[in-house]
Design a protein around this motif. Structure first.
Motif, mmCIF file in Angstrom:
data_model
loop_
_atom_site.group_PDB
_atom_site.id
_atom_site.type_symbol
_atom_site.label_atom_id
_atom_site.label_comp_id
_atom_site.label_asym_id
_atom_site.label_seq_id
_atom_site.Cartn_x
_atom_site.Cartn_y
_atom_site.Cartn_z
ATOM 1 N N UNK A 1 1.304 -1.709 0.240
ATOM 2 C CA UNK A 1 -0.144 0.252 -0.202
ATOM 3 C C UNK A 1 0.692 1.198 0.119
ATOM 4 N N UNK A 2 -0.232 2.238 -0.646
ATOM 5 C CA UNK A 2 0.789 3.412 -0.758
ATOM 6 C C UNK A 2 0.267 5.026 -0.375
ATOM 7 N N UNK A 3 0.416 5.954 -0.553
ATOM 8 C CA UNK A 3 -0.071 6.484 0.739
ATOM 9 C C UNK A 3 -0.021 7.482 -1.201
ATOM 10 N N UNK A 4 -1.632 8.407 -1.427
ATOM 11 C CA UNK A 4 -1.970 8.990 -2.195
ATOM 12 C C UNK A 4 -2.789 9.844 -1.742
ATOM 13 N N UNK A 5 -1.972 11.518 -1.641
ATOM 14 C CA UNK A 5 -3.544 12.358 -0.673
ATOM 15 C C UNK A 5 -3.793 12.098 0.113
ATOM 16 N N UNK A 6 -2.983 11.606 0.678
ATOM 17 C CA UNK A 6 -4.371 11.236 2.167
ATOM 18 C C UNK A 6 -5.077 10.284 2.287
ATOM 19 N N UNK A 7 -4.414 9.269 1.139
ATOM 20 C CA UNK A 7 -5.379 8.091 1.119
ATOM 21 C C UNK A 7 -4.513 6.616 0.593
ATOM 22 N N UNK A 8 -4.613 5.860 2.229
ATOM 23 C CA UNK A 8 -3.627 5.016 2.117
ATOM 24 C C UNK A 8 -3.749 3.885 1.017
ATOM 25 N N UNK A 9 -5.330 3.423 0.070
ATOM 26 C CA UNK A 9 -5.156 2.433 -0.187
ATOM 27 C C UNK A 9 -4.826 2.009 -1.431
ATOM 28 N N UNK A 10 -4.579 2.979 -1.787
ATOM 29 C CA UNK A 10 -3.387 3.018 -3.207
ATOM 30 C C UNK A 10 -2.462 1.844 -2.758
ATOM 31 N N UNK A 11 -2.298 0.803 -4.415
ATOM 32 C CA UNK A 11 -1.142 0.095 -4.132
ATOM 33 C C UNK A 11 0.264 0.413 -5.585
#
Length: 335
Positions: free
Chosen positions: A187-197
């Motif tokens: 999981x990676x963080x994108x614009x405060x969203x941790x659900x990206x991969x």
């Protein structure tokens, strides 16, 4: 308030970490949730099944009529000579890369220890030059010819027999230059969203091809396969039942265990039990493997490592349809 999307996020970063000249880690991110696995699995399958390599497919030794013969003045019989030859990894010289097949003649006089380095010439190079082939005794002469072929995947000697001259011994051909292709999803963080991969590929080759080039070629194969969907879909015939990906995976699982290059002790343990195919090992759980007669910890660890490299850790769960097809295929091949 959660943003309503109208298009999936497009990955923007790709990083390459080189462990050595034959092994790299490729990190690609960020993907929408669920997208990473959708792309990672077919790329892994293409790396293992569609990468082009080179392998000896035919052998002719002067004075030898079959693979169970012996050679005067040579320490090894023909069978171990063949096993050693199949372990040597060839690559064509630049000017010969357009050739699909080359035939090379050799003549060596003893005493000498024959290695992969001795097989390199104006047409062929050898990746693992230190690989042992045979010991030629004093006053002995070894004359032989080999056919080296460019190809993909694994082709058994039964099929090779159809394409080599009758005076050559056909060899099982394991072309695949990719030794390992596995991936992890983080999981990676994108614009405060941790659900990206993020996909992290771990790719290792045998030296016939650079790992990143193998990765690029797998992507190119995927693009070529997907290009059919750019055509008029009304002209595409109805899709038959079953998965082409499952069919390719079944073919890979029906490869014989001798392509794993197991130690003699480990191979003999499986051979005495009647285990012939990689798929049989993949279907077995940890306890099943450990309960094989004479299966020691060292042999178990060796098998577990090989399966991990192939992307099938011990205890992996396969789709039920694939398991059914695999079991049927194994029974058919053994009867």
């Amino acid at each position: 308030m959660k943003t309503i999307k109208t298009a999936p996020y497009i990955p923007t970063d790709i990083n390459i970490e080189e462990s050595n000249k034959n092994r790299i880690k490729v990190s690609v991110y960020p993907f929408e949730s669920g997208y990473a696995i959708t792309l990672a699995h077919p790329i892994r399958r293409l790396l293992l099944s569609s990468s082009v390599g080179y392998a000896p497919i035919g052998l002719k030794i002067e004075g030898v009529t079959h693979e169970f013969d012996s050679v005067r003045g040579i320490s090894e019989d023909v069978s171990p000579f063949i096993i050693n030859l199949k372990n040597i990894r060839f690559v064509y010289k630049a000017f010969a890369e357009s050739e699909e097949q080359v035939v090379v003649n050799y003549s060596f006089k003893g005493p000498m220890g024959l290695t992969g380095a001795d097989l390199a010439n104006d047409v062929l190079d050898v990746v693992n030059k230190e690989a042992y082939l045979a010991t030629i005794n004093e006053d002995a002469v070894l004359n032989f010819s080999i056919i080296v072929q460019k190809g993909m995947g694994y082709v058994p000697s039964e099929e090779i027999r159809k394409v080599v001259p009758e005076d050559f011994i056909p060899l099982d051909a394991y072309f695949t230059p990719v030794k390992k292709a596995i991936y992890e999803i983080e999981n990676v963080l994108v614009e405060d969203n941790p659900s990206y991969e993020k996909i992290v590929f771990d790719i290792e080759t045998d030296g016939q091809i650079e790992p990143y080039k193998a990765f690029q070629e797998a992507i190119a194969v995927m693009h070529a396969q997907m290009s059919i969907f750019g055509a008029d879909i009304t002209a595409v015939p109805a899709i038959a039942k079953g998965s082409a990906d499952d069919a390719a995976e079944l073919k890979d699982l029906m490869v014989k265990i001798d392509t794993l290059n197991l130690s003699a002790r480990c191979f003999n343990c499986l051979d005495r039990t009647g285990i012939r195919y990689i798929g049989e090992l993949v279907l077995m759980g940890e306890n099943d493997l450990k309960n094989i007669k004479n299966m020691g910890k060292k042999s178990y660890d060796e098998i577990a490592e090989k399966l991990q490299e192939l992307g099938y850790p011990v205890g992996s769960e396969l789709p039920s349809e694939l398991v059914l097809s695999l079991n049927k295929k194994i029974i058919k091949m053994k009867n």
